[in-house]
Design a protein around this motif. Structure first.
Motif, PDB file in Angstrom:
ATOM      1  N   TRP A 230     -42.296   1.274  82.678  1.00 23.62           N
ATOM      2  CA  TRP A 230     -42.979   1.128  83.944  1.00 23.62           C
ATOM      3  C   TRP A 230     -43.941  -1.107  83.521  1.00 23.62           C
ATOM      4  N   GLN A 234     -43.439  -2.963  86.730  1.00 22.00           N
ATOM      5  CA  GLN A 234     -44.235  -3.237  87.770  1.00 22.00           C
ATOM      6  C   GLN A 234     -44.998  -4.692  87.713  1.00 22.00           C
ATOM      7  N   THR A 253     -51.655  -6.386  95.200  1.00 24.76           N
ATOM      8  CA  THR A 253     -51.805  -4.618  95.752  1.00 24.76           C
ATOM      9  C   THR A 253     -51.318  -4.318  93.890  1.00 24.76           C
ATOM     10  N   GLN A 254     -50.211  -5.131  93.903  1.00 27.01           N
ATOM     11  CA  GLN A 254     -50.304  -4.419  92.299  1.00 27.01           C
ATOM     12  C   GLN A 254     -50.826  -4.055  91.682  1.00 27.01           C
ATOM     13  N   LEU A 257     -53.455  -1.594  92.875  1.00 24.74           N
ATOM     14  CA  LEU A 257     -53.682  -0.191  93.224  1.00 24.74           C
ATOM     15  C   LEU A 257     -53.167   0.331  92.165  1.00 24.74           C
ATOM     16  N   GLU A 258     -53.792  -0.292  91.118  1.00 27.18           N
ATOM     17  CA  GLU A 258     -53.521   0.186  89.811  1.00 27.18           C
ATOM     18  C   GLU A 258     -51.765   0.549  89.286  1.00 27.18           C
ATOM     19  N   PHE A 259     -50.945  -0.461  89.656  1.00 25.87           N
ATOM     20  CA  PHE A 259     -49.484  -0.200  89.578  1.00 25.87           C
ATOM     21  C   PHE A 259     -48.765  -0.747  88.000  1.00 25.87           C
TER      22      PHE A 259
END
Lengths: 372, 614
Positions: A230, A234, A253-254, A257-259
């Motif tokens: 992951w 990511q 956004t990555q 938004l906590e990805f």
């Protein structure tokens, strides 16, 4: 002592930085990079001001320590080197016996102060090698090389046992860089490299399960999308989606938004790549390259072998950290927990790094006129 | 030590270091270029790819369920509505120990074993981050109790959803049907995109047959979500389009009343408006409450319904196939008149014989009706007259004529699953049974026994056709559909079938008058039910044998098992001059048609035409 009044440094005291035993170009580049780091961290931490204040405090402490170290002359440093190294080794053994830390034993708790002995070794190992090698003419003879290898292997194994693969890798490398700079013949170097490559399977045998998993994940990140794969996936998405100009500061956004995991620490480079794009990264790489080049230049200007070898090793180790971190974040290298120097959120390694630059400045600003 | 005294060559060492430093900086630059190359690959060459992945990460398309159309009866009474219901839902991913949480919740919210089982089943089917209902229809007190404690339960929430509710409960179930959770088989059939937000689907009756109209069109909402799948903001949305409201021809009060007057009999009542085929009431008994099916009926309660010998789940109006018995006599009589074979009278001795056959066909009246013409044969339900008539008509002609009224065919009613019944023919017997047709079978077909099977709906529809002198309509439950509250309902036009044409149209009146005399003459089989009516009724009773009785055997009604007793039937229409309602009543094992089914029909007709009872 009379000669002191004729030192080149004396002339330099006319400049403000020189009078403080500091190198202006280097410290400006360091400050710029640290400032850029704060900008990135502000976004990576989701505009958490508490984190920024803590990081600022650390930077202030680290720069303060650097300035203090810069005041110590290389001669004194050289005098204390074997003792500091011996204490470091002793503490490493102590940490294996009494240390604490999650998953791995890395910390020594002195009540108020928590301390990572491996950080001490990071600095003292190149110093002790330089101290040893400076005694005899260079390039070193094979018997001396063997002593050096032993000096490298002992702390490396002790740290690998904690287990802290990333740090032991950095420490072994910093030692190897000293030896490379000491002028060992290339044919020895190439034979050693071939030997190391063929010994790689042996390394696999000694690895912990989680370390093996990391290597496997690196080789095929898509296989383990919810586990450690992951991180890599990511992070590549973050950097790749940033494109040439990035999504803009605070617009990633990555990361927002906590990805992206570990976005304030080990993976902060991905946040930067997402928000500032390739252009931003080129700026950062230029700053890094300037710091490395300046450090190597300072080393070449050093008056003795000790200063040269320590300085050169600091410059290359600094780069090694950068390369391993960016390599990991961009999916070129397996995930090893190494922070991005001057940018990642975190305390101990920042202080260690600035102590190293303090030594570099000490080497540079305590030169004597006559020796030239 | 000689070595230690070795003179260091400073110049040489400096040069050596410089060379190595140049190698070092070159390697650094090469490796940095390597990083840049990697970044160019990621950020320029693969930028599109990673941009897409990044969008996919953060954007979630959430389907919005359309509101299901409402169902009204002909007078605007709500038969199916959507009521807000609070359900207790869990997101498995966010609940640490599901079993423990259920146990703790159970202390202040009643959770039955069946709820638990249903929940466990859903957990296996759904994804970990989806909200799964544990309990439906929380009481206000339960909602309040949970709200106070909600901070203790991460991943547990109360959701307001619309669920279907049927205010008339069991009285409407066989017509309106119900919705239930979409099952695996239905999942194959439906348009998964349009049902992506829908949990329930019509399972039975109107709810099933008009599923497409009632369901509506799904809406969408584009949301930005974080890595925990939590919605941060709504970017774009397309509202769903609600399903159409249905207005039925059914008069629910009439249906409920018919339900009541059928009493404890198993059976069926179908009332139809002969002028357009509009179904006014469709009763099948026993019946059951559809509401538990909406939220998931427990296995125990379901098996009680399923295994009951009374078969409450069975919609007798369209699935019940009964021998029509004497109720076919007006139609057979009409066939006889049309063929010119029913104008003579005969002598009824109480039995009938085919030439060259020993077998005797009994009349229900042991000692016979004496001299009998068609009118008397209908009014008093003489079997022998119709044995003779059937013999003369022959099976082929009877089959042809009866088929025009819809016997042996599906009526085309707008709910799924009706059965066709059966009106036998030579071809049918050859194909289905592989046997030749016997003359004796023609004889008993004349009184609605033998192979003949009809559904209550078929009987009502055929009676309506008779009432309208051959004008035949498709029976329909839905009267109109309404897109939304603000538009006029769109009327469903009555569908006309091919009319039944007689060579001499006055024969309609002849048969209908005989039917009137069934109700209103001194010897009529249903005279008791015609007495005192404010309008004139035409009708025909029927008593259908459930099992064969050996020839000449006497039988005593009291002695045989209740379930082997004759079915009690009645068909009729009213008012006689200008029919507005046609009706078929079947009371299973009720015995005599005149005594049981006819009085029930009278009450329904009174209720509809006089209206005092409603």
């Amino acid at each position: 002592m009379i000669l002191d009044s004729y030192t080149a440094a004396n002339r330099r005291r006319y400049s403000f930085a020189g009078s403080l035993h500091l190198d202006a170009p280097l410290i400006i580049a360091l400050l710029l990079t640290a400032a850029l780091g704060l900008v990135i961290l502000y976004s990576a931490s989701n505009q958490n001001e508490a984190i920024i204040i803590r990081q600022l405090t650390r930077l202030a402490v680290a720069f303060g320590v650097m300035m203090l170290v810069a005041q110590i002359s290389p001669r004194q440093l050289r005098f204390w080197t074997p003792w500091l190294f011996a204490i470091g080794i002793f503490l490493l053994i102590a940490v294996l016996a009494f240390g604490e830390g999650k998953g791995a034993q890395r910390w020594l708790d002195f009540g108020l102060l928590r301390f990572q002995p491996s950080e001490m070794i990071k600095i003292t190992l190149p110093m002790v090698l330089a101290w040893y090698l400076a005694d005899a003419p260079l390039p070193p003879r094979p018997s001396r090389v063997i002593v050096c290898i032993l000096l490298i292997i002992v702390p490396t194994l002790l740290i690998a046992k904690q287990p802290d693969l990333g740090t032991s890798l950095v420490i072994a490398s910093s030692g190897i860089f000293v030896m490379l700079l000491s002028g060992i013949r290339w044919r020895y170097i190439f034979s050693a490299m071939i030997a190391a490559i063929s010994a790689a399977p042996l390394l696999w045998y000694f690895m912990h399960d989680y370390q093996r998993q990391r290597v496997l994940t690196f080789l095929n990140p898509e296989q383990d999308l919810l586990g450690s794969g992951w991180h890599i996936v990511q992070s590549k998405i973050a950097i790749g989606s940033g494109g040439v100009y990035g999504k803009g500061w605070l617009n990633g956004t990555q990361s927002h938004l906590e990805f992206l995991p570990e976005r304030s620490t080990d993976f902060i480079f991905a946040v930067y790549g997402e928000e500032f794009g390739l252009m931003g990264i080129l700026v950062l790489l230029t700053l890094y390259l300037f710091i490395i080049a300046r450090s190597l230049y300072i080393s070449t200007q050093a008056q003795d072998t000790f200063g040269r070898l320590v300085g050169g090793s600091i410059a290359i180790t600094f780069f090694f950290n950068i390369f391993v971190n960016i390599g990991m974040v961009t999916g070129l290298l397996p995930v090893v927990g190494l922070p991005l120097p001057l940018i990642s959120y975190g305390g101990t390694s920042m202080v260690t790094l600035m102590i190293a630059f303090g030594i570099l400045m000490s080497v540079h600003t305590h030169r004597k006129l006559l020796s030239q | 030590m000689l070595r230690n005294l070795q003179i260091k060559d400073h110049g040489n060492e400096t040069r050596l270091f410089k060379r190595r430093a140049i190698v070092a900086i070159s390697v650094v630059i090469i490796m940095m270029l390597g990083i840049v190359a990697r970044l160019i690959y990621l950020q320029i060459y693969s930028h599109q790819h990673y941009s897409t992945l990044s969008q996919k990460n953060r954007l979630k398309i959430v389907p919005l369920p359309p509101t299901r159309g409402l169902i009204y009866d002909r007078n605007g009474l709500l038969l199916a509505k959507n009521i807000p219901s609070f359900s207790l839902e869990l997101i498995p991913e966010q609940v640490k120990d599901i079993d423990k949480t259920l146990e703790r919740l159970g202390q202040f919210i009643s959770i039955r074993d069946s709820d638990r089982a249903h929940f466990k089943r859903l957990v296996k089917q759904k994804r970990r981050f989806q909200s799964i209902p544990l309990r439906y229809r929380l009481t206000e007190e339960e909602v309040a109790r949970f709200s106070v404690n909600r901070h203790l339960y991460k991943g547990v929430s109360i959701q307001a959803r619309l669920i279907r509710y049927y205010p008339f409960g069991k009285e409407g179930v066989h017509t309106i049907g119900y919705v239930g959770r979409i099952d695996a088989r239905e999942l194959q059939r439906i348009d998964t995109a349009n049902y992506s937000a829908t949990t329930h689907i019509g399972k039975l009756g109107i709810e099933r047959s008009y599923e497409d109209e009632l369901h509506g069109q799904v809406g969408y909402q584009q949301e930005e979500v974080n890595a925990q799948n939590r919605t941060l903001r709504i970017l774009d949305s397309t509202p769903p389009i609600a399903g159409k409201n249905l207005h039925l021809n059914i008069d629910i009060k009439l249906q409920a009343y018919a339900d009541k007057v059928l009493g404890d009999y198993r059976g069926s009542i179908v009332a139809i408006d002969p002028r357009n085929g509009a179904l006014l009431a469709m009763v099948s008994k026993p019946n059951y409450d559809p509401n538990p099916f909406v939220t998931g009926i427990s296995v125990k309660n379901y098996s009680v319904l399923r295994d009951s010998p009374d078969k409450p789940l069975f919609n007798r109006t369209i699935l019940g196939q009964y021998p029509p018995g004497s109720t076919v006599k007006p139609f057979i009589g009409l066939a006889g008149l049309d063929a010119g074979l029913a104008n003579n009278s005969l002598f009824c001795p109480g039995w009938f014989e085919l030439e060259g056959d020993e077998r005797r066909y009994r009349d229900w009246k042991k000692h016979g009706h004496g001299e009998t013409n068609l009118d008397k044969a209908i009014v008093q339900s003489c079997d022998v007259f119709f044995y003779e008539l059937a013999k003369n008509l022959r099976i082929t002609q009877m089959h042809k004529f009866m088929t025009q009224f819809g016997f042996g065919q599906k009526t085309g009613i707008d709910i799924i699953g009706e059965l066709a019944g059966l009106f036998p023919s030579r071809e049918w017997k050859r194909h289905k049974r592989g046997q030749a047709w016997f003359p004796g079978e023609t004889v008993i077909t004349g009184i609605g026994q033998g192979f003949t099977l009809t559904t209550p709906l078929q009987l009502a529809s055929a009676t309506a056709t008779l009432a309208m002198n051959g004008l035949r309509f498709k029976p329909s439950i839905v009267q109109s559909m309404q897109g939304n509250e603000n538009v006029e309902p769109v009327q469903q036009l009555a569908t006309r079938y091919k009319s039944v044409l007689l060579k001499e149209p006055q024969n309609w009146q002849r048969v209908k008058r005989s039917m009137m005399r069934v109700m209103h003459s001194a010897r009529g089989t249903a005279r008791g039910s015609g007495r005192g009516a404010a309008y004139k009724i035409a009708g025909k009773t029927g008593t259908a044998q459930v099992f064969g009785i050996a020839q000449d055997a006497e039988y005593n009604e009291e002695e045989i098992d209740l379930r082997l007793r004759d079915h009690s039937l009645f068909v009729g229409f009213a008012p006689f001059e200008k029919p507005t309602i046609a009706i078929a009543v079947i009371a299973e094992n009720g015995g005599s048609g005149g005594h049981i089914a006819a009085p029930i029909a009278r009450k329904v007709l009174d209720a509809y035409l006089v209206g005092t009872e409603l």
